[in-house]
Enzyme design. Structure first.
Site: not given
Length: 424
Positions: A156, A134, A152-153
């Protein structure tokens, strides 16, 4: 989630607040009120996010080996595809494996069809590969922004629930407190990594040149896939001593020798998690120079500790029958406080040591444990209601945070905004 396509002229021309570092301030319960229009970020926090630069830890040898393949795969993506859609597609893989495993083993305590384990292994590998693509897609399309780090995180964090579900699926350790120890290890260590970035401005990505996040996630995916081809019940329910030669077995402590391999697996993760957390704490303590800041930093671990330890208050029989919903409530609550840590780290906003979202969960666990008048169905409903409440809370909080960021940056969430429409 379709947010954010435009700003009013007054918003566009608004005078932005001066940057402010709230991480230097200690707050016990109530963070500063951000605004009047349902924002979750203070004006200064939005400005800090606009200026935020992601600083990852060092790459490992496997990262460097895989990078050409990740770059090549990224070139196959269409240029109109937004980086956040790549992240979302990866996260959906984890959601798919999670709900398939839920259908076949609601409490993680029974064996599941081989293909579901193979699917979980594939989904873990696909999720992480897309997770590595990404950012490359963002740079390729010229659409990099701090919102990408949140996405993103954030994914996650919630995908940790899928990793725990996969491990529970092939070890069949559900219905026991060992399962919640495993979930605690996964989600607490992830929180601590974000907590370290909150103070040091560097997100730990590896422990050495040979082991890091890539090795860990790809290793989990490959291990899960391999589990589809063996007799899982015979393997994981065998004792540690049965795998050792007689000469070594006689030297092994009885408690370890007679421990089932599935529980030894959790102990292995506990040892790994201990060292990861320990070294994160050491790095933060070295970074912070005053006793007040060191104390403030340590107190911010109170909330995730309460979340992770509260399931151990529950009676064993209740856990045996309700592992899934206790796990869902725990996982969603961990996701809420971790996502908040991620965003507040980028925004340099004060993060309360005691997160109020944690209190209903702790009180619910205490209620189930100590109220003898609470029926089995009533106790079940307590955890279902908490799960639904935390799911709603997570979605609405994330949506509001994304709205705040997109308004300030003049971007869209799931589409790449044409350059001619960007504000000057």
């Amino acid at each position: 989630w379709q947010i954010l396509s435009a700003m009013t002229k007054s918003e566009e021309n608004a005078v932005h607040a001066a940057p402010h570092d709230g991480t230097l301030e200690h707050v016990w319960f109530f963070e500063p009120t951000p605004g009047k229009h349902h924002e979750v970020l203070a004006p200064s926090g939005v400005e800090n996010i606009a200026a935020h630069k992601y600083v990852p830890g060092r790459c490992t040898h496997l990262d460097n080996f895989c990078n050409p393949a990740w770059n090549r795969l990224t070139t196959l993506l269409p240029m109109w595809l937004a980086p956040n859609m790549v992240t979302t597609f990866g996260g959906l893989h984890c959601g798919l494996s999670y709900f398939v495993l839920w259908y076949f083993s609601p409490n993680f305590d029974t064996d599941v069809p081989d293909w579901t384990i193979l699917l979980a292994g594939y989904c873990t590998l696909a999720y992480y590969t897309l997770d590595c693509m990404d950012g490359k897609q963002a740079r390729r399309t010229g659409s990099s922004s701090p919102l990408g780090q949140l996405f993103d995180h954030g994914f996650d964090c919630i995908c940790n629930m899928a990793h725990v579900a996969a491990a529970g699926g092939y070890t069949m350790c559900g219905g026991t407190k060992w399962f919640f120890l495993l979930q605690f290890l996964f989600q607490f260590s992830f929180f601590v990594a974000q907590w370290e970035e909150y103070y040091t401005r560097v997100l730990p990505h590896s422990t050495s040149d040979w082991f890091g996040v890539t090795e860990g996630v790809y290793g989990l995916g490959l291990l899960t896939a391999v589990m589809a081809f063996i007799d899982r019940k015979a393997f994981w329910m065998a004792t540690v001593g049965s795998f050792l030669p007689a000469s070594l077995s006689n030297l092994t402590p009885t408690a370890l020798s007679e421990m089932e391999l599935r529980y030894a697996y959790v102990v292995g993760w506990a040892i790994t998690g201990f060292f990861l957390v320990f070294f994160s704490i050491v790095r933060v303590m070295k970074h912070e120079r005053t006793k007040q800041l060191k104390f403030s930093a340590i107190t911010k671990l109170l909330s995730p500790l309460l979340v992770g330890l509260s399931p151990f208050l529950l009676p064993g029989k209740y856990i045996q029958n309700n592992t899934r919903y206790v796990s869902v409530a725990t996982g969603l609550l961990f996701s809420i406080i971790t996502k908040k840590m991620i965003v507040f780290s980028m925004a340099k906003m004060s993060y309360a040591s005691v997160q109020l979202d944690v209190l209903p969960f702790v009180m619910g666990c205490l209620w189930i444990r100590y109220d003898a008048r609470l029926t089995e169905k009533g106790a079940f409903l307590v955890m279902v209601i908490l799960s639904l409440a935390y799911a709603i809370r997570l979605v609405f909080w994330a949506r509001r945070a994304i709205t705040d960021i997109c308004r300030r940056l003049g971007i869209w969430c799931f589409r790449i905004k044409p350059k001619k429409e960007k504000f000057n």
